[in-house]
Design a protein around this motif. Structure first.
Motif, PDB file in Angstrom:
ATOM      1  N   THR A 115       2.205   2.494   6.919  1.00  0.00           N
ATOM      2  CA  THR A 115       3.436   3.075   7.455  1.00  0.00           C
ATOM      3  C   THR A 115       4.245   2.084   8.280  1.00  0.00           C
ATOM      4  O   THR A 115       5.436   2.286   8.512  1.00  0.00           O
ATOM      5  CB  THR A 115       3.111   4.308   8.319  1.00  0.00           C
ATOM      6  N   ASN A 116       3.620   0.997   8.708  1.00  0.00           N
ATOM      7  CA  ASN A 116       4.316  -0.035   9.475  1.00  0.00           C
ATOM      8  C   ASN A 116       4.787  -1.189   8.598  1.00  0.00           C
ATOM      9  O   ASN A 116       5.334  -2.172   9.091  1.00  0.00           O
ATOM     10  CB  ASN A 116       3.400  -0.582  10.576  1.00  0.00           C
ATOM     11  N   GLY A 117       4.513  -1.079   7.281  1.00  0.00           N
ATOM     12  CA  GLY A 117       4.921  -2.135   6.369  1.00  0.00           C
ATOM     13  C   GLY A 117       3.911  -3.254   6.234  1.00  0.00           C
ATOM     14  O   GLY A 117       4.177  -4.247   5.542  1.00  0.00           O
ATOM     15  N   SER A 118       2.751  -3.131   6.876  1.00  0.00           N
ATOM     16  CA  SER A 118       1.721  -4.166   6.791  1.00  0.00           C
ATOM     17  C   SER A 118       0.855  -3.936   5.556  1.00  0.00           C
ATOM     18  O   SER A 118       0.588  -2.791   5.183  1.00  0.00           O
ATOM     19  CB  SER A 118       0.848  -4.145   8.041  1.00  0.00           C
ATOM     20  N   PRO A 119       0.379  -4.995   4.909  1.00  0.00           N
ATOM     21  CA  PRO A 119      -0.441  -4.828   3.703  1.00  0.00           C
ATOM     22  C   PRO A 119      -1.790  -4.190   4.022  1.00  0.00           C
ATOM     23  O   PRO A 119      -2.339  -4.372   5.103  1.00  0.00           O
ATOM     24  CB  PRO A 119      -0.608  -6.257   3.186  1.00  0.00           C
ATOM     25  N   THR A 120      -2.296  -3.408   3.076  1.00  0.00           N
ATOM     26  CA  THR A 120      -3.624  -2.806   3.187  1.00  0.00           C
ATOM     27  C   THR A 120      -4.509  -3.382   2.090  1.00  0.00           C
ATOM     28  O   THR A 120      -4.086  -4.252   1.319  1.00  0.00           O
ATOM     29  CB  THR A 120      -3.541  -1.281   3.019  1.00  0.00           C
ATOM     30  N   ILE A 174      -2.048   5.561   4.351  1.00  0.00           N
ATOM     31  CA  ILE A 174      -1.260   5.828   3.149  1.00  0.00           C
ATOM     32  C   ILE A 174      -1.211   7.323   2.911  1.00  0.00           C
ATOM     33  O   ILE A 174      -2.251   7.993   2.891  1.00  0.00           O
ATOM     34  CB  ILE A 174      -1.872   5.129   1.922  1.00  0.00           C
ATOM     35  N   ASN A 175      -0.014   7.854   2.732  1.00  0.00           N
ATOM     36  CA  ASN A 175       0.105   9.274   2.409  1.00  0.00           C
ATOM     37  C   ASN A 175       1.017   9.488   1.206  1.00  0.00           C
ATOM     38  O   ASN A 175       0.583   9.946   0.171  1.00  0.00           O
ATOM     39  CB  ASN A 175       0.612  10.072   3.613  1.00  0.00           C
ATOM     40  N   THR A 176       2.277   9.110   1.322  1.00  0.00           N
ATOM     41  CA  THR A 176       3.209   9.299   0.204  1.00  0.00           C
ATOM     42  C   THR A 176       2.935   8.259  -0.888  1.00  0.00           C
ATOM     43  O   THR A 176       2.856   7.065  -0.615  1.00  0.00           O
ATOM     44  CB  THR A 176       4.659   9.183   0.681  1.00  0.00           C
ATOM     45  N   ILE A 177       2.808   8.756  -2.120  1.00  0.00           N
ATOM     46  CA  ILE A 177       2.485   7.902  -3.264  1.00  0.00           C
ATOM     47  C   ILE A 177       3.462   8.203  -4.396  1.00  0.00           C
ATOM     48  O   ILE A 177       3.780   9.360  -4.661  1.00  0.00           O
ATOM     49  CB  ILE A 177       1.028   8.145  -3.726  1.00  0.00           C
TER      50      ILE A 177
END
Length: 431
Positions: free
Chosen positions: A71-76, A376-379
């Motif tokens: 949600t912060n734009g950082s890679p997972t 991660i929520n919205t896909i």
């Protein structure tokens, strides 16, 4: 399903709708071919339980980049690959290497209609999860095995992967530019097309087995092999070889039997022309202000194939005189099949693609129920192309987090209480 549709997966069973909403599917597959099949069934309403290994899950959860950003734009470390083929499923973690894990899967199979697995041939026998073992406790079970080379034949024990099968089947020998051209040589298709076709064929076979069960009351074993599918989809190229003995060769974007049917250069890029008959060719010529359709060398498709080199050369000189957009504007109104060569972003931005609602948004959890630490929520996924007027594909679950539905399924399907689930988790049998 529309581009603006959004579905929230909750902790309680979702409403069962769709043509296959009366069916239960136990998905023991991973990667692409098996999951593509079970996603088809899930999109049509079937309740699909996806069994995954605790702590690891489906291989494709880790196949990246590309990876999701949080949600912060950082890679997972969550790969995008997984979401392509696992929509509308519930994820349950079970360690099938343990006796208790095997018992859980057998209990789920008892009240399932369909099992799909893609272990090596014979790989599930040691766990008592093969067709013979599960059909003994559920004779109505339809059991689909997806392997590289099938259940019989000298290659049956081998592992099979899409790229390997594309090479072995001859598909790569007819894909790519000709050896005589720059960049010529065998080429794989841009997606794992054999896996995808196998998933589609498996879906058809399962639906056929379900229809047979209506009459016999019994299930059956389905043996799906990637190599079989790859040979089947050689289609006209295979038929040509069978009946003439001539071995097809790579020829880039051109067609072995139809001319002009390829990409052509324009003033600012390229345009794709798919002129499939003589009427279309005549209309092209009239629109372009040429009279090639009156020349015996080009009047018929058979003649154009014989004179391909000359036809393509004069066509290319002509198409360079206008922009891609100008050619499309000129030809579309005259029913001459043509179009741009889009990248994927351009394809999804196309107004027709948007009108068909082919980009979907789903949330894994309702906003107030997003677990702590979940990034991660919205896909976003691509809609099913199956369009049924009365029982269309439905959106119920986003591609699940690993083990997202373990407790829910064990409680509702196997009637395990919280203490039993806690005990299983403490032993590492579930996550």
């Amino acid at each position: 399903m529309t581009a603006t549709s959004a579905c929230s997966a909750s902790n309680s069973p979702a409403p069962q709708t769709g043509a296959l909403s009366h069916l239960r599917v136990l998905d023991l597959s991973r990667v692409l071919a098996g999951p593509w099949c079970t996603q088809n069934l899930a999109d049509l309403g079937a309740d699909v339980i996806k069994i995954e290994k605790p702590g690891e899950g489906d291989d494709t959860r880790h196949w990246g980049p590309p990876f999701f950003a949080d949600t912060n734009g950082s890679p997972t470390d969550h790969a995008c690959y997984f979401v392509a083929c696992n929509r509308n499923k519930r994820s349950v973690t079970v360690d099938m290497a343990t006796e208790e894990g095997q018992s859980i899967i057998r209990e789920l199979a008892k009240n399932s209609d369909i099992v799909v697995e893609n272990f090596k041939t014979g790989g599930l026998k040691r766990y008592g999860l093969d067709y013979a073992s599960l059909s003994a406790i559920n004779p109505r079970l339809i059991y689909c095995s997806v392997t590289g080379f099938g259940q019989t034949g000298p290659y049956a024990p081998r592992a099979g992967y899409d790229l390997l099968i594309q090479a072995m089947s001859g598909l790569m020998s007819i894909t790519g530019r000709a050896d005589s051209e720059p960049g010529g040589g065998p080429m794989r298709v841009g997606v794992a097309v054999i896996d995808l076709f196998t998933g589609m064929y498996a879906t058809s076979a399962i639906l056929a087995a379900l229809e047979a069960r209506h009459h016999t009351g019994l299930g059956q074993h389905i043996d799906m092999a990637l190599l079989d599918v790859a040979m089947a989809i050689l289609a006209n190229q295979g038929a040509g070889y069978h009946n003439t003995g001539n071995i097809p060769e790579r020829q880039g974007n051109t067609h072995p039997s139809v001319v002009p049917y390829q990409d052509f250069p324009t003033a600012d890029g390229n345009v794709l022309l798919a002129i499939g008959n003589d009427g279309q060719f005549a209309r092209f010529c009239e629109a372009a202000g040429v009279e090639w359709h009156k020349d015996p060398k080009f009047t018929t498709n058979a003649a154009r194939v014989i004179n391909r080199v000359e036809m393509v050369e004069i066509m290319s000189n002509l198409t360079r005189s206008r922009s891609t957009a100008d050619w499309i504007s000129l030809l579309e109104s005259r029913a001459v099949p043509c179009g741009p060569i889009n990248n994927i972003a351009q394809a999804f931005a196309d107004p027709h693609v948007q009108a068909r609602g082919l980009r979907l948004s789903q949330d894994r959890y309702p906003e107030q129920q997003v677990p702590e630490g979940e990034s991660i929520n919205t896909i976003y996924t691509t809609a099913s192309p199956l369009r049924l007027s009365e029982t269309p594909p439905t959106l119920r679950y986003a591609p699940p987090a690993l083990g997202q539905h373990t407790e829910e399924v064990l409680q509702t399907r196997l009637q395990l209480d919280k203490e039993q689930i806690k005990a299983l988790r403490s032993k590492g049998i579930i996550q």
